[in-house]
Design an enzyme around this catalytic site. Sequence first.
Site, PDB file in Angstrom:
ATOM      1  N   ASP A 102       0.875  -1.164   0.000  1.00 27.30           N
ATOM      2  CA  ASP A 102       0.000   0.000   0.000  1.00 27.30           C
ATOM      3  C   ASP A 102       0.923   1.229   0.000  1.00 27.30           C
ATOM      4  O   ASP A 102       2.123   1.141   0.292  1.00 27.30           O
ATOM      5  CB  ASP A 102      -0.941  -0.006   1.212  1.00 27.30           C
ATOM      6  CG  ASP A 102      -2.168   0.887   0.971  1.00 27.30           C
ATOM      7  OD1 ASP A 102      -2.112   1.761   0.083  1.00 27.30           O
ATOM      8  OD2 ASP A 102      -3.168   0.712   1.682  1.00 27.30           O
TER       9      ASP A 102
HETATM   10  C1  BGC Z   1      -4.771   3.674   0.228  1.00 27.49           C
HETATM   11  C2  BGC Z   1      -4.903   2.741  -0.941  1.00 27.49           C
HETATM   12  C3  BGC Z   1      -4.763   3.511  -2.223  1.00 27.49           C
HETATM   13  C4  BGC Z   1      -3.460   4.285  -2.210  1.00 27.49           C
HETATM   14  C5  BGC Z   1      -3.279   5.127  -3.446  1.00 27.49           C
HETATM   15  C6  BGC Z   1      -3.548   4.551   0.145  1.00 27.49           C
HETATM   16  O1  BGC Z   1      -3.617   5.559   1.094  1.00 27.49           O
HETATM   17  O2  BGC Z   1      -4.708   2.899   1.404  1.00 27.49           O
HETATM   18  O3  BGC Z   1      -6.152   2.102  -0.903  1.00 27.49           O
HETATM   19  O4  BGC Z   1      -4.789   2.616  -3.307  1.00 27.49           O
HETATM   20  O5  BGC Z   1      -3.465   5.169  -1.113  1.00 27.49           O
HETATM   21  O6  BGC Z   1      -4.183   6.178  -3.450  1.00 27.49           O
END
Ligand code: BGC
Length: 881
Positions: free
Chosen positions: A230
Amino acid sequence: MSRSFLDASIPDLVKKLHVDEKVSLLAGPNWWNTSAVERLEIPAIRMSDGPNGVRGSSHFLSIPAQCMPCATGLAATFDPDLVREVGEFLAEEAKIKSSVVLLAPTCNIQRNPLGGRSFESFSEDPHLSGTLSAAYVNGLQSKGVSASDHQTFVANDQEIERTAAESVMSDRALREIYLYPFMMAQIHAKPWAYMTSYGRIKGVHCSESRELLQGILRDEWGFDGIIMSDWYGTYGTDQPLNAGLELEMPGPPRWRTLTLMLHTMSCQKLLFTTLDERVTNMLAFIQRQARRNPEIVYGDGKEGTRNTPEMHAFGRRVASESVVLLKNAGGVLPLAGKVKKVALIGPSVHSRVISGGGSAALSPSYVVTPFEGIKAALGDDVNLSFHTGCYAHKYLPTLEDKLTTVDGKPGWSATFYKHDENGNPTEAVVTYVLKDTRLKLNDFSPPGMTPTWTIKVEGNLTVPRSGPFELGLTVAGRAKLWVDGKLTIDNWTHQTPGDFFYGQGTIEEKAVLDLEGGKPVRINVEYTTIPPPDTDSNDERRNAQPALMRGVRLGGCEKIDPDKAVEDAVALAKESDVVIFVGGLTPEWESEGFDRPTLSLPGRQDEVIARLAEANPQTVVCLQVGSAVAMPWVDSVAGILQTWYLGNEVGNAIGDVIAGKVNPAGKLPITLPVKKQDIPAYPHLGSERGKIYYREDVFVGYKHYQAHGVKPMFPFGFGLSYTTFSLSNLDVMMSDGPVAQLSAKVKNEGWTTGSQVVQVYISYPELGIAMPEMQLRGFAKAKEIKPGEVKSVEIKMDKYAMAFWDEREDAWMVMPGKYGVHVGFSSDELLLETEVEVTEKLKWRGLYERTAYMMKRNVFSRPSWMANRSEGADSLQSAFR
Ligand code: BGC
């Protein structure tokens, strides 16, 4: 770049790559792409968020997209075919944004409805989550777009300390609840990519867990795609690579820099063979995605938007199918043909509440507000009036619809400035016209900027009515607001930390001005990325997110007298035939980045609803929420619709259900508790000094309510229809392979066409371990049944239906004995039951090994005495009408 990569041999390429190129492939160069290697003609591919729509590669310069219902809404359809169609639809949306990987679906479990991202996860039930996840992934991947199944592996079930906290749970809970949806998706859809979650399991961060990534995902489940972290969820150099993590996101990398990687390899904490293994996986993935989508991967990278009548119709269908009718006393709904004067009251009647907040939020191509949708659905013969009743915003509403640029275009204009060595703005670099007063800058800065920079934003604000108008400025960085040249808000010199921007921003600083209706005032906002001098670098809350968030938000609305607003709304309710209250939460209350402290509706909504119901018993409440909220007025209102966040078509979907153009068929994918203390995870809702104790174990959701005899406000699987149904002819058949096949007949006993979800729950013999009273193990939707018509449903159940995770054996286990099969229209409305008998013990581990295929013919047998009990029973639904 030529397309030679499409036919290249991956082993040959790995041999040709230099170390620095290999390292570059294992991290993104920016927020949304993989790295290209020009020398060997290896292209980059792009990814995009997220579960309810495809935002594209910039928060700041968002290209509008279609927003679909949030995951809880999709789950409420209990319709894998429809969710598969949503996946197919989003694949096309992704391609229009030049993306070939969608960072979705979110397949965590709604352990606690107060979790900030609850609206992004399908359900509290692992079977429902897993079935719908698989359908979503199958839809997406059937069109060549990779899921990043699934945000996020595993147990990102809350936001507080999400990057640090350890989810402390038994192996059984991990397997039966939290890994289960991922496992089902792996069995039924085989996602091409996974994203690890931020937190820890068994003390180890998921992105560094060899047990999870190599052990379970790859060795046990046979996964052969790539695993990415993530965003900012990679926390080291060697550990994640050794555990099996291919891709550090986003870039530029913090850990997979050449210096760190060479150092790590020189001391053999990371072996060259491991590096090559990860690079091989990465290249194979990029190649497969490039082969599936050559026109996009080798295209111009532009991002567009679609807006066709077919898309509108699809969004409207999915959204209206998501709505759950929770109460309909005296058949107050549907309204069409029954009423002349309808009062629309509530903070969201005219609002554009389409999704939850955080990375799921996107800029919609259009929005049909509840007012517009209900008005269109009821037609011109119905007299509609409106009152806000109360405000319920956390931050003042954004102002784009009231702003024009100085030369008259819709929106306002933002100019980027470089800084001199003292941090003062010097040269203007570029200007953009923006149609949003929420500027998120974490994934964007124009080329050629200095390390710190300034934006000056300017526009004319015109309010419709004269009177006091409140403005608010929130920031992650520093900002000031001038109105007609006068400094009005200073959120620059001194700041008070707040929730804004994943907890890295300030509270909203406000000012009230007297504005004249129709007369523009000049708005100037100056924003700098330089943090304020008094920022406390020891502030744990500010440091709870690994990324530095940047952004500024301007909001504003008419200042109302809150007491008078309530009284005026009540007066309006008294003189109307029916009151429709539209309210609930907003992306600012329910979002990634923080959890909700309470189940209560924000603002004075509870008070207003209670007063409206007192003034007019024909009051119907529409709740725009992603999860559960308390409903202290539940007994006094006539109708309740749980409408979730429904995307662009929100207004039409609500209007269709209210008018009766659509007969609601949604079912709750979560249990709605009466109070916070009833939540299964209570009181272990948050992180307790770095640990989240999952003390409810496998008793998540309805399993807790049943085991403890706690009465929920509305049970799992519940949802009314405008018609009634009966269920009969339950039969269970065994066929070759590990499959039990159920069939039953659903009859529409009422006056109008409708759909009904048949749900199958399994109960257990004495197994010597604490088992839930019953668990959902199958469901099917009988669609569009005409009055008097009978439709059959068939439901297959595999060996997992009767299995539990045996911690002693470290394996799945089915024990011999008699298992109850309970079939009905909700977890609390089980109309038919039968029993099957398992005669042999089954044990397996892994999805594909031979031993996993152990259920034999005649393992189940159906006792003849059950035959009569399945003859027929009336739906209890009428009791709720
Ligand atoms: C989130 C993800 C997301 C990523 C990109 C993170 O803060 O947990 O779900 O895909 O950001 O935006």
